[in-house]
Write a protein that holds these residues in place. Structure first.
Motif, PDB file in Angstrom:
ATOM      1  N   ASP A  22     -27.482  15.501 -24.313  1.00  0.00           N
ATOM      2  CA  ASP A  22     -27.143  14.956 -25.413  1.00  0.00           C
ATOM      3  C   ASP A  22     -28.047  15.625 -26.644  1.00  0.00           C
ATOM      4  OD1 ASP A  22     -25.375  13.929 -26.795  1.00  0.00           O
ATOM      5  OD2 ASP A  22     -26.179  11.756 -26.798  1.00  0.00           O
ATOM      6  N   ALA A  23     -27.620  16.319 -27.537  1.00  0.00           N
ATOM      7  CA  ALA A  23     -28.126  16.882 -28.709  1.00  0.00           C
ATOM      8  C   ALA A  23     -27.622  16.575 -29.928  1.00  0.00           C
ATOM      9  CB  ALA A  23     -28.425  18.325 -28.314  1.00  0.00           C
ATOM     10  N   PRO A  24     -27.089  15.575 -30.345  1.00  0.00           N
ATOM     11  CA  PRO A  24     -26.596  15.394 -31.637  1.00  0.00           C
ATOM     12  C   PRO A  24     -27.445  15.953 -32.755  1.00  0.00           C
ATOM     13  CG  PRO A  24     -27.639  13.096 -30.960  1.00  0.00           C
ATOM     14  CD  PRO A  24     -27.892  14.251 -29.789  1.00  0.00           C
ATOM     15  N   PRO A  25     -27.072  16.001 -33.916  1.00  0.00           N
ATOM     16  CA  PRO A  25     -27.891  16.654 -34.890  1.00  0.00           C
ATOM     17  C   PRO A  25     -28.815  15.454 -35.245  1.00  0.00           C
ATOM     18  CG  PRO A  25     -25.508  17.028 -35.472  1.00  0.00           C
ATOM     19  CD  PRO A  25     -25.481  15.934 -34.220  1.00  0.00           C
ATOM     20  N   ALA A  26     -30.167  15.777 -35.514  1.00  0.00           N
ATOM     21  CA  ALA A  26     -30.870  14.791 -35.787  1.00  0.00           C
ATOM     22  C   ALA A  26     -31.159  14.566 -37.247  1.00  0.00           C
ATOM     23  CB  ALA A  26     -32.351  15.359 -35.222  1.00  0.00           C
ATOM     24  N   PHE A  27     -30.623  13.574 -37.888  1.00  0.00           N
ATOM     25  CA  PHE A  27     -30.536  13.243 -39.188  1.00  0.00           C
ATOM     26  C   PHE A  27     -31.840  12.050 -39.462  1.00  0.00           C
ATOM     27  CE2 PHE A  27     -25.959  13.981 -38.491  1.00  0.00           C
ATOM     28  CZ  PHE A  27     -25.817  14.919 -39.709  1.00  0.00           C
ATOM     29  N   ILE A  28     -32.389  12.417 -40.472  1.00  0.00           N
ATOM     30  CA  ILE A  28     -33.613  11.391 -40.821  1.00  0.00           C
ATOM     31  C   ILE A  28     -33.308  10.916 -42.140  1.00  0.00           C
ATOM     32  CG2 ILE A  28     -35.358  12.473 -39.177  1.00  0.00           C
ATOM     33  CD1 ILE A  28     -36.285  14.164 -41.447  1.00  0.00           C
ATOM     34  N   ALA A  29     -33.956  10.010 -42.696  1.00  0.00           N
ATOM     35  CA  ALA A  29     -33.941   9.111 -43.793  1.00  0.00           C
ATOM     36  C   ALA A  29     -34.728  10.140 -45.012  1.00  0.00           C
ATOM     37  CB  ALA A  29     -34.236   7.752 -43.825  1.00  0.00           C
ATOM     38  N   ALA A  30     -34.055  10.012 -45.999  1.00  0.00           N
ATOM     39  CA  ALA A  30     -34.917  10.523 -47.163  1.00  0.00           C
ATOM     40  C   ALA A  30     -34.232  10.021 -48.453  1.00  0.00           C
ATOM     41  CB  ALA A  30     -34.604  12.180 -47.135  1.00  0.00           C
TER      42      ALA A  30
END
Ligand SMILES: Nc1nc2c(c(=O)[nH]1)N[C@H]1C(S)=C(S)[C@@H](COP(=O)(O)OP(=O)(O)OC[C@H]3O[C@@H](n4cnc5c(N)ncnc54)[C@H](O)[C@@H]3O)O[C@H]1N2
Ligand code: MOO
Ligand code: MG
Length: 661
Positions: free
Chosen positions: A578-586
């Motif tokens: 599983d490799a969902p796009p890695a969203f991070i908070a900003a």
């Protein structure tokens, strides 16, 4: 009537989907691969039959690779691991062989398919269904099995008010010799053979459309309409009572729905190869790497200093010891260490027998062979324990990992000379459009340089794929068709850009429709609304074909769609876990005026703010043809669908495009 037989468990039944027809009334098309509610007919049959039986077989006379993919795909979401094999649909002298062993397609009729199924099945029973009856009853096999048991029959076959349905049947594996003999004598009619067996007919009453099959494209459409009207009209609903979800053309999908639909449509490549660990960066590990050893293999020193016996240390008092030798990394101190003794030791050297503590050199006073160890050194300090990093038998690297530099280091630390990885993907890329110039082409009015193809090729290289550059295809249908067929034979996936919106380039769609099964989606995403996805077929049988991803022509739309949609799909195809796009908070640094609409990806520059949290600042020029601003950005700032104005300082999510610059 014969004696009742023992009950038959589902696991004792091999399910067989008969997919070997000639498709005469479909212009010779391979019927099982025709779309029904957006998916191949054979997929529906496998999906309906799978919960009713144990192992599965598909007998087909061409496109064996594609049937395997379609079947595996239909099973992909089914719990538990199941076997599915494709066998050649041919008379016994050919049948039952692995599909690849039969050179040319044969059309020997349904009994040949059943014979092939019986030859390949390893269970005492075989249940067959045709590939073109996508609404078959969910309790078909259970009812056939109950009747076979009750009547001690060799064969149980379905009937409804319109008569017998001879290819919806459950049979004992013991009928195989009788079928071989029947075929050898020139028999071809299913009903005639069944009449030679101890047969029971099972009445399915008014089974509605459960046994309806589709011999023509028109019948297929009619059946789809019936199915879409709901389970009440179309008999034999799915077990959860729902009808299969249609993927209609031009359906609007949210970004998450579109990505989920893409991912569910992908079956990973399964070929593997061994590569030296040093050459495995970015490859997808195909099997768990289990540590054969404890790491570290022995207790050893974490500091340069003196190895001591913890028992010699007394709380609150300096300790003294006599240095009796030296231990270097790779050169252990051989003898025992007694009370009041110490060994000079370097980082990484094995702890001498009797020692459990290292006093760092800079804390120790030394005078000749005497040392004074300060009172605050505690027993057990500065010692690394055997197996504290990895224990023998522990999984060091899981299958499905995309190997990082640290992973390469880990595998090397275990002494693994080579790693088993999935083969690299082969991905073909071409651009379409008469306006596109190649490097060196003389300028023409209205022409632009082709930027999508080089950019997509680069994105694929970044992903570790082998790329096939197919160049620019002019808006000439025959040339386009030939190129697509060629690409389908060579690549696992084909990426195109342009011609997927509603504009002039409709012939691209026509060609795709002729050479594959392609859906055109509208994704609620900006940029990147239009997207085409499906499969392309090469010329000959036995070639699995390729996935097609049709990206929008606008250069930023093409790359953003790639990043958000295609990249996760290709990673799955490559065998990655599983490799969902890695969203991070900003935090967004700007106030943005905005009408609620599609989920939007703004090009932005992210950098840590004063408090250390990431802040994203959108760059100037957000038009979906403005590529320069994408190269200026290091992230995509995601504005959720329906989100109105953004306040400066608002917490959102970003997708990093590269390491922070
Ligand atoms: N009436 C509508 N028009 C458009 C819609 C719509 O919904 N209704 N959608 C817009 C959106 S959003 C996009 S994105 C584009 C997608 O267009 P196509 O995928 O059909 O692509 P083309 O029409 O062939 O080209 C669009 C644009 O991109 C340039 N292009 C194409 N290929 C390349 C390339 N290899 N390198 C550089 N630039 C390329 C092409 O010259 C056009 O300018 O449709 C909107 N229209
Ligand atoms: O997909 Mo389009 O880029 O939104 O312009
Ligand atoms: Mg065009």
């Amino acid at each position: 009537m014969a004696e009742p037989g023992p009950p038959i468990a589902a696991a004792d039944i091999t399910g067989l989907v008969l997919a070997g027809g000639m498709g005469r009334r479909m212009g010779g098309a391979d019927k099982g691969l025709q779309l029904f509610l957006g998916r191949p007919l054979a997929a529906h049959a496998v999906e309906r039959l799978a919960p009713q039986v144990g192992p599965l077989l598909i007998s087909a006379n061409r496109n064996h690779g594609e049937y395997r993919r379609v079947g595996m795909q239909a099973l992909a979401d089914a719990p538990g691991h199941r076997r599915l094999e494709v066998v050649a649909d041919a008379l016994p002298e050919h049948g039952g062989l692995p599909a690849a062993a039969v050179a040319a397609p044969r059309y020997d009729g349904p009994l040949a398919g059943i014979a092939a199924g019986l030859a390949a099945a390893r269970t005492p029973w075989l249940a067959c269904v045709p590939c073109d009856s996508p609404l078959l009853p969910p309790d078909l096999v259970a009812r056939l099995a109950a009747a076979a048991t009750a009547h001690g029959a060799q064969l149980a076959v379905a009937r409804c008010s319109q008569g017998r349905h001879p290819v919806f049947a459950l049979m004992s594996a013991a009928v195989a010799p009788s079928l071989r003999a029947f075929l050898a004598a020139g028999g071809r009619r299913v009903r005639a053979w069944q009449d030679t067996l101890r047969t029971v007919e099972v009445d399915f009453g008014d089974a509605g459309h459960a046994f309806d099959n589709a011999n023509t494209a028109a019948e297929l459409r009619e059946l789809a309409t019936l199915a879409e009207r709901g389970p009440a009209r179309a008999c034999g609903p799915r077990q959860d009572g729902s009808a299969p979800s249609p993927r209609r053309q031009n359906t609007a999908l949210t970004v998450d729905e579109a990505r989920a639909a893409l991912l569910s449509g992908i079956v990973p490549v399964d070929e593997v190869e061994r590569v030296p660990a040093a050459a495995a960066l970015g490859r997808i590990l195909a099997a768990d790497l289990v540590s054969p050893i404890d790491v570290p293999a022995q207790d050893n020193a974490a500091m340069d200093g003196y190895a001591l016996r913890g028992a010699d240390l007394a709380p609150g008092r300096d300790a003294e010891a006599t240095v009796i030798g030296t231990a270097l990394a790779g050169h252990p101190y051989a003898g025992p260490v007694g009370p009041g003794q110490a060994v000079r030791i370097m980082t990484g050297a094995v702890m001498p027998d009797g020692c459990d503590t290292v006093a760092a050199q800079e804390t120790v006073r030394r005078d000749g062979d005497r040392i004074v160890v300060p009172a605050d050194v505690r027993a057990g300090q500065n010692r690394r324990l055997r197996g504290e990093d990895l224990r023998a038998g522990q999984v060091a690297l899981r299958a499905g990992r995309r190997l990082s530099p640290a992973d390469i280091g880990v595998s090397a630390s275990l002494g693994a000379p080579a790693l088993t990885v999935r083969r690299r993907l082969r991905v073909a890329v071409f651009s379409t459009g008469d306006e596109l110039l190649l490097p060196g082409d003389p300028p023409r009015p209205g022409a632009i340089h082709d930027s999508n193809r080089p950019a997509l090729l680069a994105a694929l290289q970044d992903l570790g794929a082998d790329t096939i550059d197919m160049g620019v295809l002019r808006d000439v249908p025959d040339a386009l068709e030939a190129a697509l067929v060629e690409a389908a034979g060579r690549a696992d996936a084909v990426l195109t850009s342009g011609g997927v919106s509603v504009g002039d380039a409709d012939f691209v769609r026509d060609v795709l429709a002729r050479r594959g099964r392609i859906d055109f989606w509208k994704v609620e995403m900006k940029p990147g609304r239009p997207l085409a996805f499906g499969r392309l077929y090469p010329a000959g049988p036995d070639r699995a074909g390729a996935y097609l991803f049709g990206l929008p022509g606008n250069p930023v739309a093409a790359l953003v769609s790639f990043q958000v949609m295609v990249r996760p799909a290709l990673l799955k195809l490559a065998g990655a876990a599983d490799a969902p796009p890695a969203f991070i908070a900003a935090r967004c640094t700007r106030t943005l005026r905005r009408k609620p609409g599609r989920e939007e990806y703004l090009r932005a520059v992210a950098a840590p703010g004063a408090d250390g949290m990431l802040e994203a600042t959108p760059v100037a020029g957000q038009g979906s043809a403005m590529l320069f601003s994408l190269s200026q950005a290091n992230c995509l700032l995601r504005l959720p669908a329906g989100h109105g104005d953004v306040a400066a300082g608002e917490r959102l999510q970003i997708l990093l495009l590269d390491s922070l610059r």
